[in-house]
Design a protein around this motif. Structure first.
Motif, short mmCIF file in Angstrom:
data_model
loop_
_atom_site.label_atom_id
_atom_site.label_comp_id
_atom_site.label_asym_id
_atom_site.label_seq_id
_atom_site.Cartn_x
_atom_site.Cartn_y
_atom_site.Cartn_z
N LEU A 164 0.14 12.74 8.64
CA LEU A 164 0.59 11.90 7.35
C LEU A 164 0.90 10.42 7.87
CD1 LEU A 164 1.44 12.25 4.45
CD2 LEU A 164 3.79 12.93 5.20
N GLN A 165 1.24 10.10 8.72
CA GLN A 165 1.37 8.74 9.19
C GLN A 165 0.30 8.13 9.13
OE1 GLN A 165 3.46 8.00 12.94
NE2 GLN A 165 3.00 5.92 12.98
N TYR A 166 -0.81 8.47 9.45
CA TYR A 166 -2.36 7.88 9.26
C TYR A 166 -2.53 7.86 7.85
CZ TYR A 166 -6.81 6.34 10.01
OH TYR A 166 -7.98 5.70 10.04
N LYS A 167 -2.20 8.65 7.08
CA LYS A 167 -2.52 8.57 5.40
C LYS A 167 -1.77 7.28 5.08
CE LYS A 167 -3.13 11.05 1.05
NZ LYS A 167 -4.37 11.19 0.73
N HIS A 168 -0.38 7.33 5.41
CA HIS A 168 0.36 6.19 4.95
C HIS A 168 -0.22 4.84 5.48
CE1 HIS A 168 3.38 8.78 3.09
NE2 HIS A 168 3.66 9.49 4.30
N SER A 169 -0.69 4.77 6.78
CA SER A 169 -1.24 3.59 7.09
C SER A 169 -2.43 3.15 6.61
CB SER A 169 -1.36 3.79 8.67
OG SER A 169 -0.19 3.92 9.34
N PHE A 170 -3.32 4.10 6.20
CA PHE A 170 -4.50 4.06 5.52
C PHE A 170 -4.12 3.44 4.21
CE2 PHE A 170 -8.28 4.73 2.93
CZ PHE A 170 -9.31 4.34 3.88
N ARG A 171 -3.26 4.04 3.37
CA ARG A 171 -2.71 3.70 2.13
C ARG A 171 -2.72 2.29 1.95
NH1 ARG A 171 0.85 3.01 -1.93
NH2 ARG A 171 0.69 4.48 -3.57
N LYS A 172 -2.02 1.69 3.05
CA LYS A 172 -1.48 -0.04 2.89
C LYS A 172 -2.81 -0.75 2.78
CE LYS A 172 2.28 0.33 5.85
NZ LYS A 172 2.93 0.16 7.46
N ILE A 173 -4.20 -0.32 3.27
CA ILE A 173 -5.43 -0.93 3.00
C ILE A 173 -5.64 -0.83 1.54
CG2 ILE A 173 -7.73 -0.96 3.27
CD1 ILE A 173 -7.22 0.57 6.12
N ILE A 174 -5.50 0.13 0.78
CA ILE A 174 -5.85 0.08 -0.77
C ILE A 174 -4.66 0.00 -1.76
CG2 ILE A 174 -7.83 1.34 -0.34
CD1 ILE A 174 -6.73 3.94 -0.92
N GLU A 175 -3.54 -0.61 -1.21
CA GLU A 175 -2.32 -0.36 -1.99
C GLU A 175 -2.36 -1.31 -3.43
OE1 GLU A 175 2.46 -0.46 -1.43
OE2 GLU A 175 1.28 -1.55 0.02
N LYS A 176 -3.03 -2.41 -3.12
CA LYS A 176 -3.19 -3.24 -4.65
C LYS A 176 -4.07 -2.50 -5.53
CE LYS A 176 -2.35 -7.69 -2.69
NZ LYS A 176 -3.05 -9.03 -2.07
N THR A 177 -5.18 -1.64 -5.06
CA THR A 177 -6.25 -1.04 -5.77
C THR A 177 -5.32 0.22 -6.52
OG1 THR A 177 -8.01 -1.33 -4.35
CG2 THR A 177 -8.29 0.44 -5.90
N LEU A 178 -4.61 1.04 -5.65
CA LEU A 178 -3.92 1.96 -6.26
C LEU A 178 -2.79 1.50 -7.33
CD1 LEU A 178 -3.08 4.21 -3.05
CD2 LEU A 178 -5.10 4.24 -4.69
N ASN A 179 -2.17 0.57 -7.22
CA ASN A 179 -1.36 0.06 -8.10
C ASN A 179 -1.86 -0.55 -9.28
OD1 ASN A 179 0.92 0.38 -6.20
ND2 ASN A 179 0.78 -1.68 -5.46
N ASN A 180 -3.17 -0.78 -9.14
CA ASN A 180 -3.94 -1.34 -10.54
C ASN A 180 -4.60 -0.06 -11.24
OD1 ASN A 180 -3.59 -4.12 -10.21
ND2 ASN A 180 -5.37 -4.05 -8.76
N ASN A 181 -4.50 1.35 -10.67
CA ASN A 181 -5.15 2.22 -11.29
C ASN A 181 -4.37 3.52 -10.98
OD1 ASN A 181 -6.87 4.57 -11.73
ND2 ASN A 181 -8.40 2.97 -11.80
#
Length: 148
Positions: A45-62
């Motif tokens: 799960l820690q890896y998923k959280h780390s990967f999420r930081k890459i696309i965080e702006k995208t996720l916040n826009n959609n």
């Protein structure tokens, strides 16, 4: 086609990982290229959280992408807002996309040195265009960018 991609990457380093944009990371993996993303039922799960930081702006826009990423644990795919209606794996339209919302420093922290994209990426100070790999009888054109 991926043999040509590997030849280009191997000229610059023997050890590399890539981030895939516009196509499933499994395609690169099946061709012997290590990726930072993918689809796996079993990873920390820690890896998923780390990967999420890459696309965080995208996720916040959609909100739909955000819901899907946050609540469907199996995949880590690069996503950008401008491709929100594009299913990965479809033949890409001939457009130039803006990937500036991606966190390139975080990609590097996860080990990515390159981005392989089925879309041409708009000029970005964090990326250096390296090559365009195409073939008239192939489904995709692959653009290779070095993460600076």
């Amino acid at each position: 086609m991926f043999d040509r991609v590997k030849n280009i990457l191997n000229k610059h380093t023997k050890r590399y990982k890539v981030a895939c944009l516009g196509f499933y990371p499994a395609i690169a993996q099946y061709n012997g290229i290590a990726t930072i993303g993918g689809y796996s039922p079993n990873y920390p799960l820690q890896y998923k959280h780390s990967f999420r930081k890459i696309i965080e702006k995208t996720l916040n826009n959609n909100p739909e992408m955000k819901r899907q990423f946050d609540y469907w644990g199996s995949y880590c795919y690069l996503q950008v807002t401008s491709l929100k209606n594009t299913f990965m794996g479809n033949r890409p339209k001939n457009i130039v996309i803006d990937a500036s919302e991606l966190n390139f420093k975080q990609m590097k922290k996860l080990g990515a040195k390159y981005i392989l994209s089925t879309y041409e990426l708009k000029h970005n100070q964090n990326l250096k265009f390296m090559a365009k790999v195409e073939s008239p009888n192939k489904f995709w054109t692959i653009y290779i960018y070095k993460i600076l």
